[in-house]
Write a protein that holds these residues in place. Sequence first.
Motif, PDB file in Angstrom:
ATOM      1  N   LEU A   1       0.807  -1.212   0.000  1.00  0.00           N
ATOM      2  CA  LEU A   1       0.000   0.000   0.000  1.00  0.00           C
ATOM      3  C   LEU A   1       0.846   1.270   0.000  1.00  0.00           C
ATOM      4  N   TYR A   2       2.103   1.175   0.444  1.00  0.00           N
ATOM      5  CA  TYR A   2       2.930   2.377   0.608  1.00  0.00           C
ATOM      6  C   TYR A   2       3.112   3.198  -0.663  1.00  0.00           C
ATOM      7  N   PRO A   3       3.420   2.616  -1.825  1.00  0.00           N
ATOM      8  CA  PRO A   3       3.566   3.456  -3.021  1.00  0.00           C
ATOM      9  C   PRO A   3       2.284   4.217  -3.367  1.00  0.00           C
ATOM     10  N   LEU A   4       1.130   3.581  -3.171  1.00  0.00           N
ATOM     11  CA  LEU A   4      -0.137   4.260  -3.443  1.00  0.00           C
ATOM     12  C   LEU A   4      -0.371   5.403  -2.461  1.00  0.00           C
ATOM     13  N   LEU A   5      -0.037   5.188  -1.200  1.00  0.00           N
ATOM     14  CA  LEU A   5      -0.200   6.243  -0.195  1.00  0.00           C
ATOM     15  C   LEU A   5       0.761   7.404  -0.442  1.00  0.00           C
ATOM     16  N   ILE A   6       1.981   7.099  -0.825  1.00  0.00           N
ATOM     17  CA  ILE A   6       2.952   8.162  -1.128  1.00  0.00           C
ATOM     18  C   ILE A   6       2.466   8.984  -2.318  1.00  0.00           C
ATOM     19  N   GLU A   7       1.964   8.330  -3.360  1.00  0.00           N
ATOM     20  CA  GLU A   7       1.422   9.054  -4.516  1.00  0.00           C
ATOM     21  C   GLU A   7       0.230   9.904  -4.091  1.00  0.00           C
ATOM     22  N   HIS A   8      -0.620   9.374  -3.224  1.00  0.00           N
ATOM     23  CA  HIS A   8      -1.775  10.112  -2.724  1.00  0.00           C
ATOM     24  C   HIS A   8      -1.318  11.380  -1.994  1.00  0.00           C
ATOM     25  N   ILE A   9      -0.310  11.250  -1.155  1.00  0.00           N
ATOM     26  CA  ILE A   9       0.234  12.405  -0.414  1.00  0.00           C
ATOM     27  C   ILE A   9       0.819  13.431  -1.379  1.00  0.00           C
ATOM     28  N   HIS A  10       1.561  12.992  -2.374  1.00  0.00           N
ATOM     29  CA  HIS A  10       2.141  13.920  -3.355  1.00  0.00           C
ATOM     30  C   HIS A  10       1.042  14.694  -4.082  1.00  0.00           C
ATOM     31  N   GLN A  11      -0.015  13.992  -4.477  1.00  0.00           N
ATOM     32  CA  GLN A  11      -1.103  14.676  -5.175  1.00  0.00           C
ATOM     33  C   GLN A  11      -1.807  15.672  -4.266  1.00  0.00           C
ATOM     34  N   LEU A  12      -1.984  15.317  -2.994  1.00  0.00           N
ATOM     35  CA  LEU A  12      -2.598  16.257  -2.058  1.00  0.00           C
ATOM     36  C   LEU A  12      -1.747  17.513  -1.891  1.00  0.00           C
ATOM     37  N   GLN A  13      -0.429  17.349  -1.818  1.00  0.00           N
ATOM     38  CA  GLN A  13       0.453  18.510  -1.675  1.00  0.00           C
ATOM     39  C   GLN A  13       0.406  19.395  -2.915  1.00  0.00           C
ATOM     40  N   THR A  14       0.381  18.793  -4.081  1.00  0.00           N
ATOM     41  CA  THR A  14       0.251  19.571  -5.317  1.00  0.00           C
ATOM     42  C   THR A  14      -1.071  20.327  -5.322  1.00  0.00           C
ATOM     43  N   PHE A  15      -2.119  19.649  -4.900  1.00  0.00           N
ATOM     44  CA  PHE A  15      -3.435  20.266  -4.858  1.00  0.00           C
ATOM     45  C   PHE A  15      -3.474  21.419  -3.865  1.00  0.00           C
ATOM     46  N   LEU A  16      -2.856  21.251  -2.699  1.00  0.00           N
ATOM     47  CA  LEU A  16      -2.798  22.337  -1.715  1.00  0.00           C
ATOM     48  C   LEU A  16      -2.070  23.554  -2.269  1.00  0.00           C
ATOM     49  N   GLU A  17      -0.993  23.320  -3.001  1.00  0.00           N
ATOM     50  CA  GLU A  17      -0.251  24.429  -3.606  1.00  0.00           C
ATOM     51  C   GLU A  17      -1.144  25.200  -4.579  1.00  0.00           C
ATOM     52  N   ILE A  18      -1.921  24.481  -5.361  1.00  0.00           N
ATOM     53  CA  ILE A  18      -2.824  25.133  -6.314  1.00  0.00           C
ATOM     54  C   ILE A  18      -3.877  25.942  -5.578  1.00  0.00           C
ATOM     55  N   VAL A  19      -4.508  25.343  -4.590  1.00  0.00           N
ATOM     56  CA  VAL A  19      -5.594  25.993  -3.861  1.00  0.00           C
ATOM     57  C   VAL A  19      -5.123  27.270  -3.177  1.00  0.00           C
ATOM     58  N   HIS A  20      -3.873  27.278  -2.711  1.00  0.00           N
ATOM     59  CA  HIS A  20      -3.368  28.446  -1.989  1.00  0.00           C
ATOM     60  C   HIS A  20      -2.619  29.434  -2.880  1.00  0.00           C
ATOM     61  N   SER A  21      -2.584  29.188  -4.172  1.00  0.00           N
ATOM     62  CA  SER A  21      -1.922  30.126  -5.084  1.00  0.00           C
ATOM     63  C   SER A  21      -2.756  31.394  -5.189  1.00  0.00           C
ATOM     64  N   ARG A  22      -2.084  32.486  -5.213  1.00  0.00           N
ATOM     65  CA  ARG A  22      -2.723  33.786  -5.422  1.00  0.00           C
ATOM     66  C   ARG A  22      -1.829  34.602  -6.309  1.00  0.00           C
ATOM     67  N   PRO A  23      -2.353  35.383  -7.177  1.00  0.00           N
ATOM     68  CA  PRO A  23      -3.761  35.693  -7.388  1.00  0.00           C
ATOM     69  C   PRO A  23      -4.520  34.504  -7.978  1.00  0.00           C
ATOM     70  N   VAL A  24      -5.837  34.661  -8.056  1.00  0.00           N
ATOM     71  CA  VAL A  24      -6.720  33.573  -8.462  1.00  0.00           C
ATOM     72  C   VAL A  24      -6.425  33.094  -9.881  1.00  0.00           C
TER      73      VAL A  24
END
Length: 195
Positions: free
Chosen positions: A93-116
Amino acid sequence: MTLASGIAPEFSQQQRYFQRRDRLPLRRDHLWKIQSGVVRTLTYLENGTVVTLGLWGRGDIVSRVLSKADPYYMECVTPVQAIPVPISEFDNLYPLLIEHIHQLQTFLEIVHSRPVDEALHKLLTLLANKFGSGVSQGQLIEFHLTHQEIAETIGTTRVTVTRLLKEFEQHGIIERLNRQFILLPGHQPFWHYEI
């Protein structure tokens, strides 16, 4: 014996089909492995605001156990095929969880980017890279998100998304193809100055 995908053979035949807007059942002892389609994970704040937690596609895993959000939903953005797999049946399960974490971090970066407009451009780039296919003009995002879903994803209003998409089209950043977008190569949305 397990398959190369890490799923035990007795569970590999339990593929389920879901329509757009269906929600994957919440199962605390299972993960959903997406075979095709796009799933949006989301929650609601107390004031009713929708918060998109991620967009997931082929090969990704989603599950209630991967989030502390309450409420938590897994909504199909497109028709979806997914396999429910008991957590205990994953050999690795570890490779899938690591990929999941990487995608969440990328998504957080997008959500917090400014300006819109920068957040929107990063989201379109992510969608083109993850869910797109090459066409002569650029990268076709192969599914449709409504302007409201995009707004919920980057934390803005539907009106702002509509305005920015029109500006992106005028500046040659995107091209519309029916209800889908083509991200054109080599264009950044706007110049921003840092002090």
